[in-house]
Design a protein around this motif. Structure first.
Motif, mmCIF file in Angstrom:
data_model
loop_
_atom_site.group_PDB
_atom_site.id
_atom_site.type_symbol
_atom_site.label_atom_id
_atom_site.label_comp_id
_atom_site.label_asym_id
_atom_site.label_seq_id
_atom_site.Cartn_x
_atom_site.Cartn_y
_atom_site.Cartn_z
ATOM 1 N N VAL A 1 0.844 -1.200 0.000
ATOM 2 C CA VAL A 1 0.000 0.000 0.000
ATOM 3 C C VAL A 1 0.876 1.245 0.000
ATOM 4 C CG1 VAL A 1 -1.732 1.322 1.283
ATOM 5 C CG2 VAL A 1 -1.931 -1.167 1.116
ATOM 6 N N LEU A 2 1.932 1.225 0.815
ATOM 7 C CA LEU A 2 2.864 2.350 0.852
ATOM 8 C C LEU A 2 3.490 2.581 -0.520
ATOM 9 C CD1 LEU A 2 4.741 1.750 4.242
ATOM 10 C CD2 LEU A 2 3.055 3.524 3.741
ATOM 11 N N PHE A 3 3.840 1.487 -1.173
ATOM 12 C CA PHE A 3 4.454 1.585 -2.508
ATOM 13 C C PHE A 3 3.496 2.261 -3.480
ATOM 14 C CE2 PHE A 3 5.086 -0.173 -6.774
ATOM 15 C CZ PHE A 3 6.425 0.121 -6.986
ATOM 16 N N GLY A 4 2.228 1.828 -3.464
ATOM 17 C CA GLY A 4 1.252 2.397 -4.368
ATOM 18 C C GLY A 4 0.975 3.867 -4.093
ATOM 19 N N LEU A 5 0.863 4.207 -2.817
ATOM 20 C CA LEU A 5 0.610 5.601 -2.448
ATOM 21 C C LEU A 5 1.797 6.491 -2.802
ATOM 22 C CD1 LEU A 5 -1.162 5.159 1.012
ATOM 23 C CD2 LEU A 5 -2.203 5.934 -1.131
ATOM 24 N N GLU A 6 2.995 5.972 -2.597
ATOM 25 C CA GLU A 6 4.200 6.753 -2.926
ATOM 26 C C GLU A 6 4.239 7.056 -4.421
ATOM 27 O OE1 GLU A 6 8.009 7.985 -4.138
ATOM 28 O OE2 GLU A 6 7.155 6.042 -4.733
ATOM 29 N N LYS A 7 3.885 6.073 -5.241
ATOM 30 C CA LYS A 7 3.868 6.285 -6.691
ATOM 31 C C LYS A 7 2.799 7.308 -7.071
ATOM 32 C CE LYS A 7 7.153 3.445 -7.716
ATOM 33 N NZ LYS A 7 8.469 3.984 -8.187
ATOM 34 N N LEU A 8 1.660 7.239 -6.401
ATOM 35 C CA LEU A 8 0.588 8.180 -6.682
ATOM 36 C C LEU A 8 1.014 9.610 -6.352
ATOM 37 C CD1 LEU A 8 -2.376 8.874 -7.359
ATOM 38 C CD2 LEU A 8 -2.932 8.399 -4.963
ATOM 39 N N ILE A 9 1.600 9.801 -5.163
ATOM 40 C CA ILE A 9 2.035 11.135 -4.759
ATOM 41 C C ILE A 9 3.160 11.640 -5.664
ATOM 42 C CG2 ILE A 9 2.953 12.539 -2.872
ATOM 43 C CD1 ILE A 9 0.117 11.389 -2.447
ATOM 44 N N ALA A 10 4.087 10.747 -6.000
ATOM 45 C CA ALA A 10 5.202 11.134 -6.870
ATOM 46 C C ALA A 10 4.706 11.599 -8.236
ATOM 47 C CB ALA A 10 6.175 9.970 -7.026
ATOM 48 N N SER A 11 3.596 11.019 -8.689
ATOM 49 C CA SER A 11 3.053 11.396 -10.003
ATOM 50 C C SER A 11 2.488 12.811 -10.001
ATOM 51 C CB SER A 11 1.955 10.408 -10.424
ATOM 52 O OG SER A 11 0.772 10.590 -9.653
ATOM 53 N N GLN A 12 2.329 13.393 -8.795
ATOM 54 C CA GLN A 12 1.781 14.742 -8.675
ATOM 55 C C GLN A 12 2.858 15.819 -8.531
ATOM 56 O OE1 GLN A 12 -1.622 15.164 -9.039
ATOM 57 N NE2 GLN A 12 -1.439 12.969 -9.505
#
Length: 232
Positions: A22-33
């Motif tokens: 979950v942390l991995f997915g959220l980190e990728k989401l935030i990084a995309s912003q």
């Protein structure tokens, strides 16, 4: 038109979830912003995040809540708000609306389902950062439905008698609570120039008189009756 957050510096987001995937997915989401947002910390335990708050100085703390860690998360929210100015946003897989109530009363500024679309998670971060409250659609619908259904009902003698039992001090406390829903009890107590234990004693009396069990039920009760009229 959708409002976008424009900052000289990015929104600093701290991620806490007991599942690394979950942390991995959220980190990728935030990084995309980027450059609007950035991840400044990732933790699988609340205790580890709490120990690093001063160092990482987040604007938003995104807490992942599930069946196994819900008590830990709910208990940790006041600790986070006491140690920093970051706003708390809770992501949960649980459909239990009582959990939504609990995290908001603990001091979170928003709660939404992990099943939400990714763009809604980003939007929630922005809105909470700007000082707004973000609630899951199910929770919003429940509150609106309850308030709307009661506003069409005339005040009966029982309700009026309950309200008349409140002392002037208790009415002031109720008014303060309703103006600051989601704010920790210690902050409410400070605004009222009383200690937190005194506030708890007053709340026990208020809950008993009005027939409610917690701050969210109190908020619902007052809005059903109409706050201005009810506190006269």
């Amino acid at each position: 038109m959708e409002t976008r957050v424009i900052n000289a510096s990015p929104i600093r987001v701290c991620l806490v979830d007991n599942l690394e995937i979950v942390l991995f997915g959220l980190e990728k989401l935030i990084a995309s912003q980027a450059p609007r947002m950035e991840v400044v910390g990732q933790f699988t335990q609340c205790a580890d995040a709490l120990s690093q708050l001063e160092k990482i100085s987040p604007d938003i703390i995104l807490l992942g809540l599930n069946f196994y860690n819900k008590d830990e998360i709910i208990e940790a929210i006041p600790q986070f708000t006491a140690l920093c100015n970051a706003k708390i946003l809770v992501l949960t897989v649980l459909p239990d609306l009582q959990v939504y109530d609990a995290v908001m009363l603990a001091g979170a500024r928003g709660v939404l389902s992990k099943k939400e679309r990714l763009e809604n998670i980003v939007k929630a971060i922005e809105k909470v950062y700007l000082g707004e409250i973000w609630l899951d659609h199910a929770c919003i619908s429940r509150l609106i439905s309850e308030c709307a259904s009661q506003k069409s009902v005339q005040h009966d003698d029982t309700v009026q008698k309950k309200l008349q039992t409140l002392t002037p001090k208790e009415k002031k406390i109720v008014a303060t609570l309703n103006a600051h829903i989601g704010v920790p009890g210690k902050v409410i107590a400070s605004n009222l120039d009383i200690c937190e234990s005194t506030l708890r004693n007053h709340l026990t009396s208020i809950y008993e008189k009005l027939g409610v069990c917690n701050r969210l039920e109190l908020w619902n009760f007052m809005h059903k009756q109409g706050i201005d009229e009810a506190l006269k």
